[in-house]
Design a protein around this motif. Sequence first.
Motif, PDB file in Angstrom:
ATOM      1  N   GLY A   1       0.815  -1.214   0.000  1.00 12.26           N
ATOM      2  CA  GLY A   1       0.000   0.000   0.000  1.00 12.26           C
ATOM      3  C   GLY A   1       0.847   1.263   0.000  1.00 12.26           C
ATOM      4  O   GLY A   1       2.080   1.216   0.114  1.00 12.26           O
ATOM      5  N   ARG A   2       0.170   2.402  -0.086  1.00 10.54           N
ATOM      6  CA  ARG A   2       0.854   3.684  -0.187  1.00 10.54           C
ATOM      7  C   ARG A   2       1.684   3.986   1.063  1.00 10.54           C
ATOM      8  O   ARG A   2       2.832   4.436   0.979  1.00 10.54           O
ATOM      9  CB  ARG A   2      -0.162   4.806  -0.422  1.00 10.54           C
ATOM     10  CG  ARG A   2       0.472   6.192  -0.598  1.00 10.54           C
ATOM     11  CD  ARG A   2      -0.575   7.243  -0.921  1.00 10.54           C
ATOM     12  NE  ARG A   2       0.030   8.545  -1.128  1.00 10.54           N
ATOM     13  CZ  ARG A   2       0.345   9.388  -0.155  1.00 10.54           C
ATOM     14  NH1 ARG A   2       0.084   9.056   1.111  1.00 10.54           N
ATOM     15  NH2 ARG A   2       0.892  10.564  -0.416  1.00 10.54           N
ATOM     16  N   GLU A   3       1.119   3.725   2.237  1.00 10.63           N
ATOM     17  CA  GLU A   3       1.829   4.023   3.475  1.00 10.63           C
ATOM     18  C   GLU A   3       3.106   3.194   3.596  1.00 10.63           C
ATOM     19  O   GLU A   3       4.171   3.714   3.958  1.00 10.63           O
ATOM     20  CB  GLU A   3       0.915   3.744   4.673  1.00 10.63           C
ATOM     21  CG  GLU A   3       1.527   4.144   6.012  1.00 10.63           C
ATOM     22  CD  GLU A   3       0.579   3.886   7.172  1.00 10.63           C
ATOM     23  OE1 GLU A   3       1.044   3.940   8.324  1.00 10.63           O
ATOM     24  OE2 GLU A   3      -0.613   3.633   6.927  1.00 10.63           O
ATOM     25  N   ALA A   4       3.013   1.911   3.267  1.00  9.61           N
ATOM     26  CA  ALA A   4       4.196   1.046   3.312  1.00  9.61           C
ATOM     27  C   ALA A   4       5.222   1.488   2.274  1.00  9.61           C
ATOM     28  O   ALA A   4       6.436   1.460   2.529  1.00  9.61           O
ATOM     29  CB  ALA A   4       3.803  -0.402   3.074  1.00  9.61           C
ATOM     30  N   ALA A   5       4.754   1.913   1.099  1.00  6.74           N
ATOM     31  CA  ALA A   5       5.663   2.358   0.037  1.00  6.74           C
ATOM     32  C   ALA A   5       6.466   3.584   0.476  1.00  6.74           C
ATOM     33  O   ALA A   5       7.659   3.708   0.172  1.00  6.74           O
ATOM     34  CB  ALA A   5       4.877   2.666  -1.232  1.00  6.74           C
ATOM     35  N   LEU A   6       5.831   4.488   1.192  1.00  6.26           N
ATOM     36  CA  LEU A   6       6.533   5.676   1.683  1.00  6.26           C
ATOM     37  C   LEU A   6       7.602   5.299   2.713  1.00  6.26           C
ATOM     38  O   LEU A   6       8.698   5.876   2.728  1.00  6.26           O
ATOM     39  CB  LEU A   6       5.535   6.658   2.288  1.00  6.26           C
ATOM     40  CG  LEU A   6       4.578   7.336   1.299  1.00  6.26           C
ATOM     41  CD1 LEU A   6       3.549   8.185   2.048  1.00  6.26           C
ATOM     42  CD2 LEU A   6       5.355   8.212   0.303  1.00  6.26           C
ATOM     43  N   GLU A   7       7.290   4.327   3.570  1.00  6.11           N
ATOM     44  CA  GLU A   7       8.268   3.860   4.552  1.00  6.11           C
ATOM     45  C   GLU A   7       9.465   3.205   3.862  1.00  6.11           C
ATOM     46  O   GLU A   7      10.619   3.409   4.251  1.00  6.11           O
ATOM     47  CB  GLU A   7       7.611   2.867   5.513  1.00  6.11           C
ATOM     48  CG  GLU A   7       6.591   3.480   6.455  1.00  6.11           C
ATOM     49  CD  GLU A   7       7.223   4.344   7.535  1.00  6.11           C
ATOM     50  OE1 GLU A   7       8.467   4.344   7.667  1.00  6.11           O
ATOM     51  OE2 GLU A   7       6.474   5.041   8.236  1.00  6.11           O
ATOM     52  N   VAL A   8       9.186   2.423   2.837  1.00  6.55           N
ATOM     53  CA  VAL A   8      10.257   1.772   2.080  1.00  6.55           C
ATOM     54  C   VAL A   8      11.134   2.809   1.396  1.00  6.55           C
ATOM     55  O   VAL A   8      12.372   2.729   1.427  1.00  6.55           O
ATOM     56  CB  VAL A   8       9.662   0.802   1.033  1.00  6.55           C
ATOM     57  CG1 VAL A   8      10.728   0.346   0.043  1.00  6.55           C
ATOM     58  CG2 VAL A   8       9.029  -0.398   1.724  1.00  6.55           C
ATOM     59  N   GLN A   9      10.504   3.803   0.787  1.00  6.01           N
ATOM     60  CA  GLN A   9      11.253   4.860   0.113  1.00  6.01           C
ATOM     61  C   GLN A   9      12.153   5.611   1.083  1.00  6.01           C
ATOM     62  O   GLN A   9      13.313   5.916   0.775  1.00  6.01           O
ATOM     63  CB  GLN A   9      10.273   5.824  -0.558  1.00  6.01           C
ATOM     64  CG  GLN A   9      10.946   6.893  -1.413  1.00  6.01           C
ATOM     65  CD  GLN A   9       9.920   7.816  -2.053  1.00  6.01           C
ATOM     66  OE1 GLN A   9       9.092   8.417  -1.365  1.00  6.01           O
ATOM     67  NE2 GLN A   9       9.950   7.907  -3.372  1.00  6.01           N
ATOM     68  N   SER A  10      11.655   5.872   2.262  1.00  3.46           N
ATOM     69  CA  SER A  10      12.442   6.568   3.281  1.00  3.46           C
ATOM     70  C   SER A  10      13.644   5.723   3.709  1.00  3.46           C
ATOM     71  O   SER A  10      14.754   6.241   3.874  1.00  3.46           O
ATOM     72  CB  SER A  10      11.556   6.881   4.490  1.00  3.46           C
ATOM     73  OG  SER A  10      12.299   7.451   5.538  1.00  3.46           O
ATOM     74  N   LEU A  11      13.434   4.418   3.888  1.00  2.05           N
ATOM     75  CA  LEU A  11      14.524   3.523   4.275  1.00  2.05           C
ATOM     76  C   LEU A  11      15.603   3.477   3.201  1.00  2.05           C
ATOM     77  O   LEU A  11      16.803   3.571   3.503  1.00  2.05           O
ATOM     78  CB  LEU A  11      13.961   2.112   4.508  1.00  2.05           C
ATOM     79  CG  LEU A  11      14.993   0.995   4.706  1.00  2.05           C
ATOM     80  CD1 LEU A  11      15.841   1.259   5.942  1.00  2.05           C
ATOM     81  CD2 LEU A  11      14.313  -0.367   4.783  1.00  2.05           C
ATOM     82  N   VAL A  12      15.198   3.335   1.954  1.00  2.20           N
ATOM     83  CA  VAL A  12      16.154   3.245   0.851  1.00  2.20           C
ATOM     84  C   VAL A  12      16.993   4.514   0.744  1.00  2.20           C
ATOM     85  O   VAL A  12      18.221   4.466   0.576  1.00  2.20           O
ATOM     86  CB  VAL A  12      15.413   2.964  -0.474  1.00  2.20           C
ATOM     87  CG1 VAL A  12      16.353   3.149  -1.669  1.00  2.20           C
ATOM     88  CG2 VAL A  12      14.826   1.555  -0.466  1.00  2.20           C
TER      89      VAL A  12
END
Length: 514
Positions: free
Chosen positions: A184-195
């Motif tokens: 989902g969008r929320e998880a995608a934002l967390e992944v982007q921040s980690l990367v």
Amino acid sequence: MGLTSAANGGGYGGFRLCVFDLRRGHSEGQELDKILFFYPADLPFSTQLSVIGLSEGLITFTRIFSPDAACEEIEAERHSHVFYEAEPDIWMVMVVEKSKGKEAIWRLDALRKVLKEVHSLFVMFHGSLRSLLEKDPSGGSLRSQLFIFIMDYLSDFLVSKKLHLPSFRDSLKERGTIQMLTIGREAALEVQSLVRLVESCTGSTSCHSLLMFQDLMVSTTFSPDDTVGLFVYAVQRLTPRVLSTGLSSWSYVRKGSASSASFLGTTAGGGGPLTEQFYGSYDSFPDENHTYRVRPLQHEKWFKGKDGFLVNDSWQSENDNLVPTSPTIFLQKSDERMFFCVYQYKNLTLIFTVPVSSIVNGEQGLSNVKQLILENASLKFSKVEEKLTKGWGGENAYHVSGYRYLLVDGDRNNSRASPLTKVATLSKESLLALNKLRQEVDLEKSRVRWEAARYDKDLEISIRAKNNAWVIARTCRGKELYMVLENANETVLYASDAVEKFSNRYCNGAFSLD
């Protein structure tokens, strides 16, 4: 389907695999120079040259009629020959025996993708074959590296002295593609921040990363070709599933098989001094040209360190071969060597690369980078892993009741399919029919490539199998859908309607006929 070891030790049935260079071995007495790899290695050189000579002749003959289209496959009475031009004038050829039954057990395009995959992986770890030949024109160093590498690769297909190459039973799988995790969008934002955080910790603008959850890809900043290569290697050797069981997702038939070390020994040990002189000895120590034979495909060499980073002692210092160093790879279209780093936290696997030249103080500098990542990104890893785990539907997350399917997006190099446990419930008759259907689609795609046109022709084929199952293929604008319906109604209208429902619900209508 297995290729049984021949009684005389001459390899596995009629299976042959060779790599040769058309630019070499033209002078009398130097014919062996063109051979870069041959399996089985213990066959007489006269037999090896005969197989390669036939392949050369077929390549030359087909070029008369299609100079710009490489030879892909030749069907003989008893054997099928699969061709792949890995690099200009460097060819890989696989020869397999045809089945005695009426139905074909092999799909030649699937076998060609095996050749393409092993070449891609070799280049990732060693560099291009042509560049290695330029460094050592004798070819001795390349032969040794190719032999070890390809034999380690083939060990994935070995079960009880049989090579289980991709056959009709693998018709709902697509080698050379990635499988994505839907988030989902929320998880995608967390992944982007980690990367972004991890890449910033390296201090290099040329850092790239790939994040996986179990055996599925979550994100990547690599090029499409590099992404596929790294994903394939991760699924084969790096994911938590592999480290815990020694079993890759692709080579699920390996359970109880011989190790790659014993495979090397049994297949090459009988070749005698001439074979060993030509291909080199089979250990991991440097040869007479001081080439260090890294074995990235050797099983059970990766293990998880206390800090979460994976370690592999196959890479060794050029100054002292007893001192392990950090793994390195080459990215596509680049001659620059990159540090290859893998970090694992529970179900997450992060791969990132950094140019060797960008790290000050070499190994110590890389150790400092890893420590900086641990200090700054540990909480992020924990948060992302927890969020992805909560949203994960389990092994059957992409199962659709009543359907056995494969969805391929050629433009994005990704695929999605029914879980292996569900595919295993299909009958042999259904899988043979699907294999035949996919060959028809492969043939149509090949015709389009020869005409130098983009494959965007809509295609629909439906076959009623011997067991009354419906086997269906639809292609549309670079996407392909293959489906088996064993419990469908007798009418083709019913089967077509089932595909429409699947397309509308799970593919955004990509395969709808409207």
